[in-house]
Enzyme design. Structure first.
Site, short mmCIF file in Angstrom:
data_model
loop_
_atom_site.label_atom_id
_atom_site.label_comp_id
_atom_site.label_asym_id
_atom_site.label_seq_id
_atom_site.Cartn_x
_atom_site.Cartn_y
_atom_site.Cartn_z
N ALA A 33 8.56 19.70 -28.21
CA ALA A 33 8.66 19.74 -26.74
C ALA A 33 7.56 18.82 -26.18
CB ALA A 33 8.56 21.16 -26.20
N HIS A 38 0.75 15.04 -25.72
CA HIS A 38 0.99 14.75 -27.14
C HIS A 38 0.97 13.23 -27.36
CE1 HIS A 38 3.29 18.69 -26.76
NE2 HIS A 38 2.51 18.94 -27.80
N GLN A 62 1.73 31.87 -35.61
CA GLN A 62 0.66 31.84 -34.62
C GLN A 62 1.07 32.46 -33.28
OE1 GLN A 62 0.48 27.43 -34.79
NE2 GLN A 62 0.16 27.52 -32.58
N GLY A 149 -5.84 18.25 -29.47
CA GLY A 149 -6.17 18.14 -28.05
C GLY A 149 -7.21 19.15 -27.62
N LYS A 151 -7.30 20.46 -24.83
CA LYS A 151 -6.62 21.49 -24.02
C LYS A 151 -6.74 22.82 -24.77
CE LYS A 151 -2.85 23.34 -21.87
NZ LYS A 151 -2.34 24.20 -22.91
N ASP A 152 -6.68 22.76 -26.11
CA ASP A 152 -6.87 23.94 -26.95
C ASP A 152 -8.26 23.85 -27.58
OD1 ASP A 152 -4.03 25.18 -26.95
OD2 ASP A 152 -3.69 23.07 -27.30
N ARG A 189 4.74 24.68 -22.45
CA ARG A 189 5.18 25.91 -21.76
C ARG A 189 5.42 25.66 -20.27
NH1 ARG A 189 1.74 28.03 -25.73
NH2 ARG A 189 2.69 29.71 -26.98
P1 AMP Z 1 1.25 21.96 -29.44
O1 AMP Z 1 2.53 21.21 -29.60
O2 AMP Z 1 1.15 22.76 -28.19
O3 AMP Z 1 0.86 22.72 -30.68
O4 AMP Z 1 0.16 20.83 -29.29
C1 AMP Z 1 -0.02 19.85 -30.26
C2 AMP Z 1 -1.33 19.17 -29.99
O5 AMP Z 1 -1.30 18.59 -28.69
C3 AMP Z 1 -2.51 20.16 -30.01
O6 AMP Z 1 -3.60 19.54 -30.66
C4 AMP Z 1 -2.78 20.39 -28.55
O7 AMP Z 1 -4.12 20.71 -28.29
C5 AMP Z 1 -2.43 19.01 -27.98
N1 AMP Z 1 -2.15 19.09 -26.56
C6 AMP Z 1 -1.27 19.92 -25.94
N2 AMP Z 1 -1.31 19.71 -24.61
C7 AMP Z 1 -2.23 18.76 -24.37
C8 AMP Z 1 -2.74 18.10 -23.21
N3 AMP Z 1 -2.30 18.43 -22.00
N4 AMP Z 1 -3.68 17.17 -23.37
C9 AMP Z 1 -4.14 16.84 -24.60
N5 AMP Z 1 -3.71 17.41 -25.73
C10 AMP Z 1 -2.77 18.36 -25.63
#
Ligand code: AMP
Length: 281
Positions: A33, A38, A62, A149, A151-152, A189
């Protein structure tokens, strides 16, 4: 040309050839998504490596809430074309049975409590799931550098600790949070939010900015109380808002030269998180 790979054996043989030619491998684990957040990470990985691998895997381990897992957005086709557009070399769709084998699971190591604070307190078992999948993916990809990221923020802290404790031969690179023009942190999300909810969710970014603006001038507890009241007066349901030490993630109750504000709240059914450093580094 972007290769789509689902079997670890195919991945290993492709990467083995590349590595034996001395090529570096940048790895970006995702749950798909995909959005600009990303893609910013993918671009950084591409700049810094000869080859880029992006994995897409919605990791049930998770999720502490099965409904959140079931409703997590899945857009394989459009994700793939975005990654092709970025010139990614491999999009890896790992298979659960190949990921969580005995030899891919991390041996016991201490996260020094990083996994039980903040997100860990609200989502028991979340970081166990994160550590398991990222460790397994590292075993499959064996990247030179892996990108995550901020963000986390807590996830980055937990994974840095894992890499250090297990002495994994990979360099972790943290990438700044990418936001929408109005400041809302991009998140997969967010796709589950209505237009109206996206506006309401902005209270998180605004509150973090409020904390940053007033951090040096207002007594710690008073400021935190004002910020919480701000969110309570919105339509969001606050889970936590804490000002923590960015190294230990332990909650601060007085001013500190380095401070990180972390927030989690429900906007309708959707749980959102965000964070901001309160003092320019
Ligand atoms: P996820 O698909 O949510 O597991 O995210 C994959 C990677 O993208 C993780 O390292 C997240 O921290 C990063 N990520 C998600 N959203 C953002 C954002 N808004 N800015 C930077 N990195 C992000």
């Amino acid at each position: 040309m972007t290769q789509q790979i689902t079997a670890v054996s195919a991945l290993a043989s492709f990467l083995h050839k590349a590595k034996s030619r001395g090529q570096t491998v940048g790895f970006v684990p995702t749950m798909g998504a995909l959005h600009e957040g990303h893609l910013a990470i993918v671009r950084k990985a591409r700049q810094e490596n000869n080859l880029t691998v992006v994995s897409i895997y919605v990791n049930e381990r998770q999720f502490n809430n099965s409904e959140d897992f079931l409703k997590y957005p899945r857009h394989e086709e459009s994700d793939l074309s975005l990654l092709q557009g970025e010139g990614v070399d491999i999009v890896y769709f790992p298979q659960t049975a190949e990921l969580f084998t005995q030899e891919n699971l991390p041996i016991n190591f201490s996260l020094n409590g990083l996994d039980v604070l903040l997100e860990g307190a609200s989502r028991p078992g979340h970081f166990k799931g994160v550590v398991e999948v990222v460790h397994a993916l590292f075993m499959h990809v064996q990247p030179t550098k892996a990108y995550f990221g901020l963000k986390d923020f807590q996830q980055v802290a937990v994974l840095r600790k894992m890499v250090k404790e297990l002495q994994l031969p990979v360099e972790l690179v943290a990438v700044p949070t990418v936001r929408a023009e109005n400041g809302l942190a991009l998140s997969s999300r967010n796709q589950r939010l209505s237009e109206e909810q996206r506006q309401e969710a902005l209270i998180l970014f605004k509150t973090l900015c409020f904390l940053k603006e007033h951090y040096q001038k207002t007594p710690h507890n008073e400021l935190l109380a004002q910020a919480k009241a701000n969110i309570h007066s919105s339509s969001l349901k606050l889970d936590y808002l804490e000002i923590v030490d960015p190294e230990t993630l332990i909650s601060l109750n007085e001013h500190h030269p380095q401070a990180l504000a972390c927030v989690a709240a429900f906007c309708g059914e959707v749980r959102l998180i965000d964070n901001m450093l309160l003092i320019a580094q």
